[in-house]
Scaffold this active site. Sequence first.
Site, short mmCIF file in Angstrom:
data_model
loop_
_atom_site.label_atom_id
_atom_site.label_comp_id
_atom_site.label_asym_id
_atom_site.label_seq_id
_atom_site.Cartn_x
_atom_site.Cartn_y
_atom_site.Cartn_z
N ALA A 1 0.79 -1.16 0.08
CA ALA A 1 -0.21 0.12 -0.08
C ALA A 1 0.91 1.18 -0.02
O ALA A 1 0.44 2.39 -0.53
CB ALA A 1 -0.70 -0.05 1.01
N ALA A 2 1.91 1.49 0.60
CA ALA A 2 2.74 2.44 0.73
C ALA A 2 3.41 3.23 -0.67
O ALA A 2 3.55 2.52 -1.56
CB ALA A 2 3.99 2.42 1.51
N PRO A 3 3.19 4.47 -0.66
CA PRO A 3 2.58 5.47 0.45
C PRO A 3 1.25 5.64 0.51
O PRO A 3 0.98 6.66 1.20
CB PRO A 3 3.45 6.84 -0.21
CG PRO A 3 3.52 6.56 -1.56
CD PRO A 3 3.50 5.20 -1.96
N GLY A 4 0.20 4.98 -0.18
CA GLY A 4 -1.10 4.94 -0.05
C GLY A 4 -1.89 5.98 -1.12
O GLY A 4 -3.19 5.92 -0.87
N ASP B 1 3.76 -8.78 5.61
CA ASP B 1 4.29 -9.46 4.32
C ASP B 1 2.99 -9.79 3.68
O ASP B 1 2.52 -11.10 4.06
CB ASP B 1 5.16 -10.30 4.60
CG ASP B 1 6.01 -10.75 3.31
OD1 ASP B 1 5.58 -10.58 2.43
OD2 ASP B 1 7.09 -11.55 3.70
N ASP C 1 -0.76 -3.88 -5.91
CA ASP C 1 0.20 -3.13 -6.81
C ASP C 1 1.70 -3.31 -6.25
O ASP C 1 2.47 -2.94 -5.48
CB ASP C 1 0.05 -1.64 -6.27
CG ASP C 1 0.62 -0.67 -7.14
OD1 ASP C 1 1.25 -0.83 -7.93
OD2 ASP C 1 0.67 0.55 -6.70
N CYS D 1 3.90 -0.93 -11.98
CA CYS D 1 4.42 0.06 -13.03
C CYS D 1 5.79 -0.30 -13.74
O CYS D 1 6.70 0.58 -13.49
CB CYS D 1 4.56 1.39 -11.90
SG CYS D 1 5.98 1.34 -10.68
C1 LIG Z 1 4.47 -0.15 -6.05
S1 LIG Z 1 4.50 0.25 -4.45
C2 LIG Z 1 2.96 0.55 -4.10
C3 LIG Z 1 2.35 1.85 -4.41
C4 LIG Z 1 1.22 2.23 -3.63
N1 LIG Z 1 0.00 1.44 -3.98
C5 LIG Z 1 0.70 3.69 -3.95
O1 LIG Z 1 -0.08 3.66 -5.08
O2 LIG Z 1 0.82 4.82 -3.38
C6 LIG Z 1 4.96 -1.19 -3.85
C7 LIG Z 1 5.08 -1.38 -2.32
O3 LIG Z 1 4.91 -2.63 -1.92
C8 LIG Z 1 5.80 -2.70 -0.80
N2 LIG Z 1 5.91 -4.48 -0.50
C9 LIG Z 1 7.24 -4.94 -1.04
N3 LIG Z 1 7.07 -6.13 -0.87
C10 LIG Z 1 5.82 -6.24 0.07
C11 LIG Z 1 5.32 -7.38 0.60
N4 LIG Z 1 5.85 -8.65 0.50
N5 LIG Z 1 4.17 -7.28 1.50
C12 LIG Z 1 3.82 -6.10 1.36
N6 LIG Z 1 4.30 -5.11 1.06
C13 LIG Z 1 5.31 -5.07 0.28
C14 LIG Z 1 7.09 -2.08 -1.06
O4 LIG Z 1 7.57 -1.45 0.10
C15 LIG Z 1 6.18 -0.99 -1.70
O5 LIG Z 1 5.82 0.39 -0.66
#
Ligand SMILES: C[S@@+](CC[C@H](N)C(=O)[O-])C[C@H]1O[C@@H](n2cnc3c(N)ncnc32)[C@H](O)[C@@H]1O
Length: 437
Positions: A267-270, A317, A335, A388
């Site tokens: 989700a980050a940065p949300g 995770d 995402d 992306c």
């Molecule tokens: C593409 S970014 C998400 C962008 C977000 N959806 C937005 O629109 O603002 C992918 C995110 O997945 C997190 N991430 C990576 N592996 C992960 C996992 N196994 N479980 C949960 N989050 C994970 C990363 O730290 C990163 O913040």
Amino acid sequence: MTDQKTSRSLPLSEAITISAQAIGEVMAGRSLTEVLEQLDAHERPIVQSLTFDALRKWVRSHDLIKQFIPKAPPPEVEYVLSVAIALFLQGGSEGKGYAAHTIVDQAVKACSEYEPTMYAKGLVNAVLRKVSLAIQAENEKPYPPDPIPMFFPPWWRASLKRNYSKVWQAMLIQQGQRAPLILRVNAQQHTRQEYQDLLQQAGINAEPIYELAGISLDSALLLREPVPVSELPGFYSGAVSVQDAGAQIAAALLNPKPGERVLDACAAPGGKTAHLLELASCEMIALELDGERLGKIGGNLDRLRLQSDAVQVVRGDASKATWWDGKLFDKILLDAPCSASGIVARHPDIPFLRREADIKALQLRQQAILEQAWKMLKPGGALLYVTCSIFPEEGKDQAAWFATVHADALRLSAPGQILPAELNDGFYYALFEKNGS
Ligand SMILES: C[S@@+](CC[C@H](N)C(=O)[O-])C[C@H]1O[C@@H](n2cnc3c(N)ncnc32)[C@H](O)[C@@H]1O
């Protein structure tokens, strides 16, 4: 990340020094976003503008450096030269331009910290004077050798050439351009038209983006002239967010309904979590692995006034079930972590940071998360897989693999690969419904 208007509050020589140091950090493997976040607010806009331009013109500036110094200069000097040459090539920062002699003087001054100082200053002075003349000469006779002025590793270029034989060069040229500022209006606070009117009253021109890749966008506004977010009406009370048009497709495709239980698995940065909540007050779990990035989700939801008892931001995770209470979700947004090869226009450091082996490793991580997420989805529920990326290994190959290994996965209509273009970054979208009810 969007190019911001530069401010001349910081002397150019200092801005060049800090930008050269930021480039040094990228070359050592650090993300430019992180480096820029650590700067003071008055430094950030000009340093961002200078570093972005330097990275976008890397191949071009290095061709010029090589013409005049056969032996590679020390890295600090090389980075100062890259920033200054990009300024020449841009016709100056802010598009208004610094005079060539100002760029040379300020770049020389920027070398004051480097040892041996006289040598660094002398070298920068001599090279920039010659480069400035060479660029002037080229303006009369355009310079053709490599039409792509930005650096992309050979494996990256080869992959795109293989997969997009007709458009790969145009794509890479496009990704070297400044990206426009695109806003997402918070539907909980304003219609797009209302917010466009507010912008107009503030003297800011905006145009609606009505659709992308066949998906209608209800909240997207394009600002051809970027402005700092502090100048956007109601930004701090959540009226609007900065988000690429390609990213705004996600919430529209997942189409959340009030009361549905939704998981935003990465989700980050949300940005997408917030968009989903702007469309419907659902029961939301925003999951994120990275503790530091997790904090940004809460900050964004606070600003947008979207926090409620129905929204939980959870560290965990997504490829494991350790954080899960066992209740199935109606909808899941995945995402996934990816190469970010589709968002180079907003993050020009990415081609410098990625390695070829990353793609296979990312593919395996994406599959692990997909597998786990599918187990958490209700029969009849929908999962949207997003990256992306423009590499098929992270896009269409993953979707094909997933559909093959899950007999209960029904593919619904979704745009698939969206290539980077003037108004959008590159994304991949696949939508699956789980058979059964
Ligand atoms: C593409 S970014 C998400 C962008 C977000 N959806 C937005 O629109 O603002 C992918 C995110 O997945 C997190 N991430 C990576 N592996 C992960 C996992 N196994 N479980 C949960 N989050 C994970 C990363 O730290 C990163 O913040």
